[in-house]
Design a protein around this motif. Sequence first.
Motif, PDB file in Angstrom:
ATOM      1  N   LYS A   1      16.635  37.412  -0.528  1.00 48.63           N
ATOM      2  CA  LYS A   1      17.124  37.639  -1.889  1.00 48.63           C
ATOM      3  C   LYS A   1      16.617  38.968  -2.436  1.00 48.63           C
ATOM      4  O   LYS A   1      17.359  39.723  -3.066  1.00 48.63           O
ATOM      5  CB  LYS A   1      16.674  36.490  -2.790  1.00 48.63           C
ATOM      6  CG  LYS A   1      17.165  36.598  -4.225  1.00 48.63           C
ATOM      7  CD  LYS A   1      16.708  35.423  -5.054  1.00 48.63           C
ATOM      8  CE  LYS A   1      17.191  35.568  -6.498  1.00 48.63           C
ATOM      9  NZ  LYS A   1      16.730  34.434  -7.341  1.00 48.63           N
ATOM     10  N   GLU A   2      15.328  39.254  -2.191  1.00 50.33           N
ATOM     11  CA  GLU A   2      14.774  40.522  -2.663  1.00 50.33           C
ATOM     12  C   GLU A   2      15.444  41.710  -1.990  1.00 50.33           C
ATOM     13  O   GLU A   2      15.711  42.726  -2.624  1.00 50.33           O
ATOM     14  CB  GLU A   2      13.261  40.542  -2.402  1.00 50.33           C
ATOM     15  CG  GLU A   2      12.479  39.572  -3.286  1.00 50.33           C
ATOM     16  CD  GLU A   2      11.016  39.518  -2.904  1.00 50.33           C
ATOM     17  OE1 GLU A   2      10.638  40.190  -1.911  1.00 50.33           O
ATOM     18  OE2 GLU A   2      10.251  38.790  -3.581  1.00 50.33           O
ATOM     19  N   GLU A   3      15.723  41.561  -0.685  1.00 49.15           N
ATOM     20  CA  GLU A   3      16.389  42.640   0.040  1.00 49.15           C
ATOM     21  C   GLU A   3      17.808  42.855  -0.497  1.00 49.15           C
ATOM     22  O   GLU A   3      18.243  43.992  -0.701  1.00 49.15           O
ATOM     23  CB  GLU A   3      16.438  42.309   1.526  1.00 49.15           C
ATOM     24  CG  GLU A   3      17.061  43.425   2.364  1.00 49.15           C
ATOM     25  CD  GLU A   3      17.067  43.090   3.843  1.00 49.15           C
ATOM     26  OE1 GLU A   3      17.589  43.896   4.622  1.00 49.15           O
ATOM     27  OE2 GLU A   3      16.549  42.006   4.198  1.00 49.15           O
ATOM     28  N   LEU A   4      18.529  41.759  -0.731  1.00 46.03           N
ATOM     29  CA  LEU A   4      19.878  41.868  -1.296  1.00 46.03           C
ATOM     30  C   LEU A   4      19.846  42.502  -2.679  1.00 46.03           C
ATOM     31  O   LEU A   4      20.717  43.308  -3.033  1.00 46.03           O
ATOM     32  CB  LEU A   4      20.532  40.482  -1.362  1.00 46.03           C
ATOM     33  CG  LEU A   4      20.959  39.869  -0.023  1.00 46.03           C
ATOM     34  CD1 LEU A   4      21.433  38.443  -0.237  1.00 46.03           C
ATOM     35  CD2 LEU A   4      22.068  40.701   0.615  1.00 46.03           C
ATOM     36  N   GLN A   5      18.839  42.134  -3.476  1.00 52.63           N
ATOM     37  CA  GLN A   5      18.729  42.691  -4.826  1.00 52.63           C
ATOM     38  C   GLN A   5      18.482  44.198  -4.776  1.00 52.63           C
ATOM     39  O   GLN A   5      19.064  44.960  -5.543  1.00 52.63           O
ATOM     40  CB  GLN A   5      17.609  41.979  -5.590  1.00 52.63           C
ATOM     41  CG  GLN A   5      17.445  42.416  -7.026  1.00 52.63           C
ATOM     42  CD  GLN A   5      18.655  42.069  -7.870  1.00 52.63           C
ATOM     43  OE1 GLN A   5      19.379  41.129  -7.569  1.00 52.63           O
ATOM     44  NE2 GLN A   5      18.888  42.831  -8.929  1.00 52.63           N
ATOM     45  N   ARG A   6      17.584  44.599  -3.843  1.00 57.77           N
ATOM     46  CA  ARG A   6      17.314  46.037  -3.700  1.00 57.77           C
ATOM     47  C   ARG A   6      18.568  46.795  -3.273  1.00 57.77           C
ATOM     48  O   ARG A   6      18.864  47.878  -3.789  1.00 57.77           O
ATOM     49  CB  ARG A   6      16.182  46.247  -2.683  1.00 57.77           C
ATOM     50  CG  ARG A   6      14.794  45.877  -3.199  1.00 57.77           C
ATOM     51  CD  ARG A   6      13.714  46.419  -2.286  1.00 57.77           C
ATOM     52  NE  ARG A   6      13.802  45.873  -0.939  1.00 57.77           N
ATOM     53  CZ  ARG A   6      13.200  44.762  -0.536  1.00 57.77           C
ATOM     54  NH1 ARG A   6      12.450  44.070  -1.391  1.00 57.77           N
ATOM     55  NH2 ARG A   6      13.329  44.329   0.708  1.00 57.77           N
TER      56      ARG A   6
ATOM     57  N   ARG B   1      21.632  45.891  -3.756  1.00 59.45           N
ATOM     58  CA  ARG B   1      22.598  45.876  -4.861  1.00 59.45           C
ATOM     59  C   ARG B   1      22.249  46.927  -5.908  1.00 59.45           C
ATOM     60  O   ARG B   1      23.127  47.651  -6.395  1.00 59.45           O
ATOM     61  CB  ARG B   1      22.613  44.486  -5.500  1.00 59.45           C
ATOM     62  CG  ARG B   1      23.546  44.369  -6.688  1.00 59.45           C
ATOM     63  CD  ARG B   1      23.453  42.994  -7.293  1.00 59.45           C
ATOM     64  NE  ARG B   1      24.297  42.886  -8.469  1.00 59.45           N
ATOM     65  CZ  ARG B   1      24.353  41.833  -9.256  1.00 59.45           C
ATOM     66  NH1 ARG B   1      23.621  40.763  -8.985  1.00 59.45           N
ATOM     67  NH2 ARG B   1      25.149  41.816 -10.314  1.00 59.45           N
ATOM     68  N   GLU B   2      20.960  47.005  -6.247  1.00 57.61           N
ATOM     69  CA  GLU B   2      20.544  47.996  -7.236  1.00 57.61           C
ATOM     70  C   GLU B   2      20.791  49.412  -6.735  1.00 57.61           C
ATOM     71  O   GLU B   2      21.227  50.286  -7.490  1.00 57.61           O
ATOM     72  CB  GLU B   2      19.065  47.791  -7.572  1.00 57.61           C
ATOM     73  CG  GLU B   2      18.775  46.512  -8.331  1.00 57.61           C
ATOM     74  CD  GLU B   2      17.291  46.274  -8.523  1.00 57.61           C
ATOM     75  OE1 GLU B   2      16.490  47.076  -7.969  1.00 57.61           O
ATOM     76  OE2 GLU B   2      16.922  45.288  -9.208  1.00 57.61           O
ATOM     77  N   GLN B   3      20.514  49.636  -5.440  1.00 57.94           N
ATOM     78  CA  GLN B   3      20.746  50.960  -4.869  1.00 57.94           C
ATOM     79  C   GLN B   3      22.235  51.310  -4.888  1.00 57.94           C
ATOM     80  O   GLN B   3      22.622  52.442  -5.197  1.00 57.94           O
ATOM     81  CB  GLN B   3      20.216  50.993  -3.427  1.00 57.94           C
ATOM     82  CG  GLN B   3      20.373  52.353  -2.743  1.00 57.94           C
ATOM     83  CD  GLN B   3      19.555  53.434  -3.440  1.00 57.94           C
ATOM     84  OE1 GLN B   3      18.485  53.168  -3.952  1.00 57.94           O
ATOM     85  NE2 GLN B   3      20.072  54.657  -3.454  1.00 57.94           N
ATOM     86  N   LEU B   4      23.076  50.316  -4.560  1.00 58.72           N
ATOM     87  CA  LEU B   4      24.516  50.540  -4.567  1.00 58.72           C
ATOM     88  C   LEU B   4      25.028  50.835  -5.974  1.00 58.72           C
ATOM     89  O   LEU B   4      25.865  51.733  -6.170  1.00 58.72           O
ATOM     90  CB  LEU B   4      25.228  49.310  -3.983  1.00 58.72           C
ATOM     91  CG  LEU B   4      26.757  49.398  -3.870  1.00 58.72           C
ATOM     92  CD1 LEU B   4      27.151  50.561  -2.978  1.00 58.72           C
ATOM     93  CD2 LEU B   4      27.334  48.094  -3.341  1.00 58.72           C
ATOM     94  N   GLU B   5      24.541  50.073  -6.959  1.00 58.58           N
ATOM     95  CA  GLU B   5      24.959  50.318  -8.336  1.00 58.58           C
ATOM     96  C   GLU B   5      24.529  51.715  -8.792  1.00 58.58           C
ATOM     97  O   GLU B   5      25.283  52.421  -9.476  1.00 58.58           O
ATOM     98  CB  GLU B   5      24.366  49.247  -9.253  1.00 58.58           C
ATOM     99  CG  GLU B   5      24.975  47.873  -9.072  1.00 58.58           C
ATOM    100  CD  GLU B   5      24.331  46.842  -9.972  1.00 58.58           C
ATOM    101  OE1 GLU B   5      23.307  47.184 -10.623  1.00 58.58           O
ATOM    102  OE2 GLU B   5      24.840  45.709 -10.029  1.00 58.58           O
ATOM    103  N   HIS B   6      23.304  52.097  -8.423  1.00 56.13           N
ATOM    104  CA  HIS B   6      22.822  53.432  -8.797  1.00 56.13           C
ATOM    105  C   HIS B   6      23.684  54.519  -8.154  1.00 56.13           C
ATOM    106  O   HIS B   6      24.049  55.510  -8.802  1.00 56.13           O
ATOM    107  CB  HIS B   6      21.365  53.576  -8.365  1.00 56.13           C
ATOM    108  CG  HIS B   6      20.773  54.923  -8.691  1.00 56.13           C
ATOM    109  ND1 HIS B   6      20.540  55.340  -9.993  1.00 56.13           N
ATOM    110  CD2 HIS B   6      20.374  55.947  -7.883  1.00 56.13           C
ATOM    111  CE1 HIS B   6      20.034  56.561  -9.976  1.00 56.13           C
ATOM    112  NE2 HIS B   6      19.926  56.950  -8.709  1.00 56.13           N
ATOM    113  N   THR B   7      24.022  54.313  -6.870  1.00 58.03           N
ATOM    114  CA  THR B   7      24.865  55.291  -6.179  1.00 58.03           C
ATOM    115  C   THR B   7      26.242  55.379  -6.817  1.00 58.03           C
ATOM    116  O   THR B   7      26.793  56.475  -7.006  1.00 58.03           O
ATOM    117  CB  THR B   7      25.001  54.904  -4.696  1.00 58.03           C
ATOM    118  OG1 THR B   7      23.699  54.807  -4.110  1.00 58.03           O
ATOM    119  CG2 THR B   7      25.811  55.934  -3.944  1.00 58.03           C
ATOM    120  N   ASN B   8      26.824  54.224  -7.163  1.00 60.16           N
ATOM    121  CA  ASN B   8      28.138  54.215  -7.816  1.00 60.16           C
ATOM    122  C   ASN B   8      28.102  54.948  -9.149  1.00 60.16           C
ATOM    123  O   ASN B   8      29.038  55.676  -9.498  1.00 60.16           O
ATOM    124  CB  ASN B   8      28.618  52.779  -8.020  1.00 60.16           C
ATOM    125  CG  ASN B   8      29.033  52.126  -6.725  1.00 60.16           C
ATOM    126  OD1 ASN B   8      29.378  52.809  -5.766  1.00 60.16           O
ATOM    127  ND2 ASN B   8      28.996  50.804  -6.678  1.00 60.16           N
TER     128      ASN B   8
END
Length: 601
Positions: A351-356, A358-365
Amino acid sequence: MWIRIIKTSLALYIPLLIFTIFWSHLQKQSLIYNMAHIQQKNILNKSFHLADECTALTEITSYWSTVPFPPSFSDTSELEEGFIENYIKILQGVDEYDQFRLIDTNGQEILRYEKTGTNKMLPAQVQNKVNRPYFNKGLTLKKGQVYISPIELNQEYGEIEIPYKPVMRGVTPIFDNNDDQVGLAVVNFDLTKIFDLMKARISDDNFFLVDKDRNVIATNLSSNYLPHQALMSHQDSLIREKLLFDNMSLEKDTFFMKEGNLWVFQNVNVGFENKGGKPTFSNVADVVSNNNWAIIQQIPAAYISKMLQSIRRNLLLFNILTLFVILLIALGYARTQKERNSFIESLKAKKEELQRNREQLEHTNQLVQKSNRRLQVRNQQLEDFNYVVAHNLKSPVTSMSIIVDMLSKSSDLKTFNELFPKLKTISNNISTLTEDVQSYVSILNNNELEIENVNLLVLLEDVENDFVETLMDKKARNFQTIYRFNAWYSLKCSKFYMKSILQNFLSNAIKYRRTDVDSYVIFETAYEKGKKILYIKDNGLGIDLERHGQNMFKLYKRFHRNISGKGMGLFIVKSQLEAMNASLEVESEAGVGTTFKMKFN
């Protein structure tokens, strides 16, 4: 050995059995209490709907007690053309707002608006309401008082309207300029939608809204509203008889069990109920009403039994399984606990890995979107720059080349004297264009603006001081600068650019004002979808956008030939705003005025 096992099992199980029986009783009491507590919250939520309607009806109706009417009250043309039309336009968006009427002291409607199928308030045929109770009650009111009528089915021409429409009316006396009463203002609220919300179920519960006489006003057991007043079906009759026969003339909020049914009774407090001869709240002393409503929620015995059956079944299964599990629980617990902890840790890590990720993807977007927006703005700015160089510089350079060629081929002094001033004019124009292009290029190249927290009110006052002599001129004394910074007044931006922008807008408002009216410019702040908005509105000459809209923010575009100017101001303003990641929109009408809208991202 087996005897010892059985004895040990019984020794462990008998205390557990006693505990489960006691726990079953507690669960039953807890279930009933929780159901009652949920229904109390449910009643409270439903009460809010009715209380909100009473508050809104009181406020909307009381407005008319402060309006001075002309002595010739029967002539409503002046009223309709004035503030009543605006009043109707504003309030027709209120879903419950159904009718608005002005009635003279003889019961004759002078003005009548009704909500139509298009959800608009339109004039309707007037009626005489001399025999209606709310009219006679309204005549007894003092100035400033508001009468809130009981909830009843709407009547038109003395007949109950079909389909049934439950309404509540607000009535207040109205007076003319001489403080003489000329009639009543009556506002009707349609409670159909409110009752539909109140009739919604959260379980198999039955809902009753009753008045002080325990008459049923609305219930989810009937499709009719006010079944005691309408043509009642057999079921509606049973509803009323049941409530009255069960002697539910209760005064305090409570809940109790009777014949397996759970009854929850709660009074509806809307603020103007009389308790001990005094209203609940002191700020509604001018509300006159005899309404006392209550909400009754019934949880049927069958539903409660169904919920208890689930508890009993679970307890039985629990006891059976306990007999088998009690011998293995110690051995299995350690192994299960270890596997469980390992599984939970694995899930947490994933879950922590998925959250990281996801946050990285949102930041990149977000970075990509931001870059795309900047590229779009920069491409448009480069197109504008290319247009300036290709079109505005081409003509004077060509002309200069022709004149230079003519001078080189002619040795005549007269020809020189004729062509040299033209050459000088062209040279000055090229110099001016070059300076303008340099100003624009400096905006494009200024990637590191000095951003600071700017107080726009202070900055505007500073900008206005730059125009003191202009505003003191006799021709400009009818010009007014108005600030409306109710939403916000502070902005993070480039102070240098912002001052330049405000100077351009104030200068244009003064320059392009109309001399036949009192001119003004309004600086107003607002929020739109969480973003800060600055409006700049004036009542000046305006711009024909159908004709000039495509050239609005282009270089050297002027829209009023009789007024001097370079056509540079709006071009620079738009460029400076884009440099600060802001946008500019315009609405204008020739001879009426212009509104600029700046959105800061």
